[in-house]
Design a protein around this motif. Structure first.
Motif, PDB file in Angstrom:
ATOM      1  N   SER A  30      27.192  27.363  48.376  1.00  0.00           N
ATOM      2  CA  SER A  30      28.121  25.995  48.896  1.00  0.00           C
ATOM      3  C   SER A  30      29.395  26.197  49.022  1.00  0.00           C
ATOM      4  CB  SER A  30      27.699  25.147  47.867  1.00  0.00           C
ATOM      5  OG  SER A  30      26.377  24.835  47.663  1.00  0.00           O
ATOM      6  N   THR A  31      30.111  26.791  48.247  1.00  0.00           N
ATOM      7  CA  THR A  31      31.491  26.710  48.083  1.00  0.00           C
ATOM      8  C   THR A  31      32.200  28.123  48.668  1.00  0.00           C
ATOM      9  OG1 THR A  31      31.832  28.017  46.008  1.00  0.00           O
ATOM     10  CG2 THR A  31      31.770  25.288  46.242  1.00  0.00           C
ATOM     11  N   GLY A  32      31.204  29.309  48.779  1.00  0.00           N
ATOM     12  CA  GLY A  32      31.802  30.694  49.415  1.00  0.00           C
ATOM     13  C   GLY A  32      32.467  31.410  48.200  1.00  0.00           C
ATOM     14  N   GLU A  33      32.317  30.965  46.995  1.00  0.00           N
ATOM     15  CA  GLU A  33      33.340  31.529  45.901  1.00  0.00           C
ATOM     16  C   GLU A  33      32.632  33.086  45.782  1.00  0.00           C
ATOM     17  OE1 GLU A  33      34.466  31.025  41.222  1.00  0.00           O
ATOM     18  OE2 GLU A  33      33.257  29.615  42.121  1.00  0.00           O
ATOM     19  N   PHE A  34      33.486  33.942  45.551  1.00  0.00           N
ATOM     20  CA  PHE A  34      33.000  35.415  45.529  1.00  0.00           C
ATOM     21  C   PHE A  34      32.563  35.612  44.117  1.00  0.00           C
ATOM     22  CE2 PHE A  34      34.060  39.749  44.454  1.00  0.00           C
ATOM     23  CZ  PHE A  34      33.354  40.467  45.213  1.00  0.00           C
ATOM     24  N   VAL A  35      31.432  36.285  43.925  1.00  0.00           N
ATOM     25  CA  VAL A  35      30.955  36.687  42.704  1.00  0.00           C
ATOM     26  C   VAL A  35      30.763  38.142  42.637  1.00  0.00           C
ATOM     27  CG1 VAL A  35      28.894  36.428  40.879  1.00  0.00           C
ATOM     28  CG2 VAL A  35      29.237  34.759  42.679  1.00  0.00           C
ATOM     29  N   HIS A  36      30.433  38.888  43.259  1.00  0.00           N
ATOM     30  CA  HIS A  36      30.248  40.418  43.073  1.00  0.00           C
ATOM     31  C   HIS A  36      30.006  41.197  44.484  1.00  0.00           C
ATOM     32  CE1 HIS A  36      28.536  44.183  41.379  1.00  0.00           C
ATOM     33  NE2 HIS A  36      27.641  43.818  42.305  1.00  0.00           N
ATOM     34  N   SER A  37      30.298  42.348  44.493  1.00  0.00           N
ATOM     35  CA  SER A  37      29.975  43.392  45.329  1.00  0.00           C
ATOM     36  C   SER A  37      29.814  44.714  45.097  1.00  0.00           C
ATOM     37  CB  SER A  37      31.060  43.083  46.634  1.00  0.00           C
ATOM     38  OG  SER A  37      30.725  43.801  47.823  1.00  0.00           O
ATOM     39  N   ASN A  38      28.844  45.554  45.653  1.00  0.00           N
ATOM     40  CA  ASN A  38      28.718  46.827  45.274  1.00  0.00           C
ATOM     41  C   ASN A  38      28.144  47.672  46.548  1.00  0.00           C
ATOM     42  OD1 ASN A  38      25.993  47.767  44.828  1.00  0.00           O
ATOM     43  ND2 ASN A  38      26.195  45.840  43.691  1.00  0.00           N
ATOM     44  N   GLY A  39      28.273  48.817  46.547  1.00  0.00           N
ATOM     45  CA  GLY A  39      27.773  49.633  47.611  1.00  0.00           C
ATOM     46  C   GLY A  39      28.145  50.865  47.706  1.00  0.00           C
TER      47      GLY A  39
END
Length: 236
Positions: A57-66
């Motif tokens: 809903s808000t686009g708040e970033f939580v996590h990323s990996n790759g």
């Protein structure tokens, strides 16, 4: 002997077909204890992938990996190049069984299931790219793409994500992504998440683009309004 060769060839073709079936964009949703809906999107290009979770809903970033990926039958092996939460995971390899259908990708042991968004089409820029240079005051400034400090952009048929990180220091700098279109030599990004500044969510940025000798020339203005003129090369 001919039968053995034929069986090996069939196995290789089947493995390649499964790998091609993974390429594209996939999504999954979950609800937190607070009632927030989180969206996880994973993009697979040839040999490289990124997974990111953010508030739907808000686009708040939580996590990323790759990092890199390969498929051997149903077993996917990923080598981590960046991890926003735990830098100690960088360099580690993880293997797990997957099950892929026309519309879903399931991580068998966990039961986590992703739904296909696109299969890599129709994006002209689909693939994994590394920033390889900038043009400043009419002069080309090259960047060594083999160095540990990287800015990578992965695009599926409809979605994009860029990631800035360093494999040597294991530092994760920033990332952003969302949907994109290419039309009449114009590349448009619609931002759905931005790790450094949530206020950028919802912005649409238009850039001129062209492919020159296989390199992507990308010019326009950043989210801050600064002029940019970048060159991206396909990641090998």
């Amino acid at each position: 002997m001919k039968k053995i060769i034929l069986l090996i060839a069939c196995a290789l073709l089947l493995s390649e077909s499964k790998a091609q079936g993974v390429i594209g964009a996939w999504e999954a949703f979950e609800t937190t204890e607070n009632g927030d809906t989180l969206r996880s999107v994973v993009l697979f290009a040839d040999g490289y992938q990124v997974l990111t979770t953010y508030n739907a809903s808000t686009g708040e970033f939580v996590h990323s990996n790759g990092g890199t990926w390969k498929l051997d039958g149903p077993i996917m092996t990923e080598k981590v190049e960046f991890h926003s939460d735990n830098s100690e995971r960088v360099g580690a390899e993880v293997s797990f069984e997957i099950s892929v259908s026309e519309s879903t990708l399931q991580i068998v042991k966990s039961g986590k299931e992703f739904t296909k968004i696109d299969n890599g089409a129709p994006g002209e820029l689909q693939g994994a790219w590394l920033m390889s240079g900038r043009v400043s005051e009419g002069k080309m400034q090259s960047r060594d793409t083999s160095r540990s400090r990287k800015t990578m952009k992965i695009l599926s048929g409809t979605r994009f994500q860029w990631i800035a990180y360093d494999t040597e220091t294991k530092q994760f700098m920033a990332t952003g992504g969302g949907t994109y279109t290419t039309m009449n030599d114009e590349y448009t990004e619609n931002i759905e998440f931005f790790s450094r500044d949530q206020s950028r969510v919802g912005m649409s940025l238009k850039f001129g683009y062209e492919l020159v000798d296989g390199n992507w020339h990308h010019s326009g203005f950043s989210t801050k309004g600064d002029p940019i003129n970048e060159i991206w090369s396909v990641r090998k």
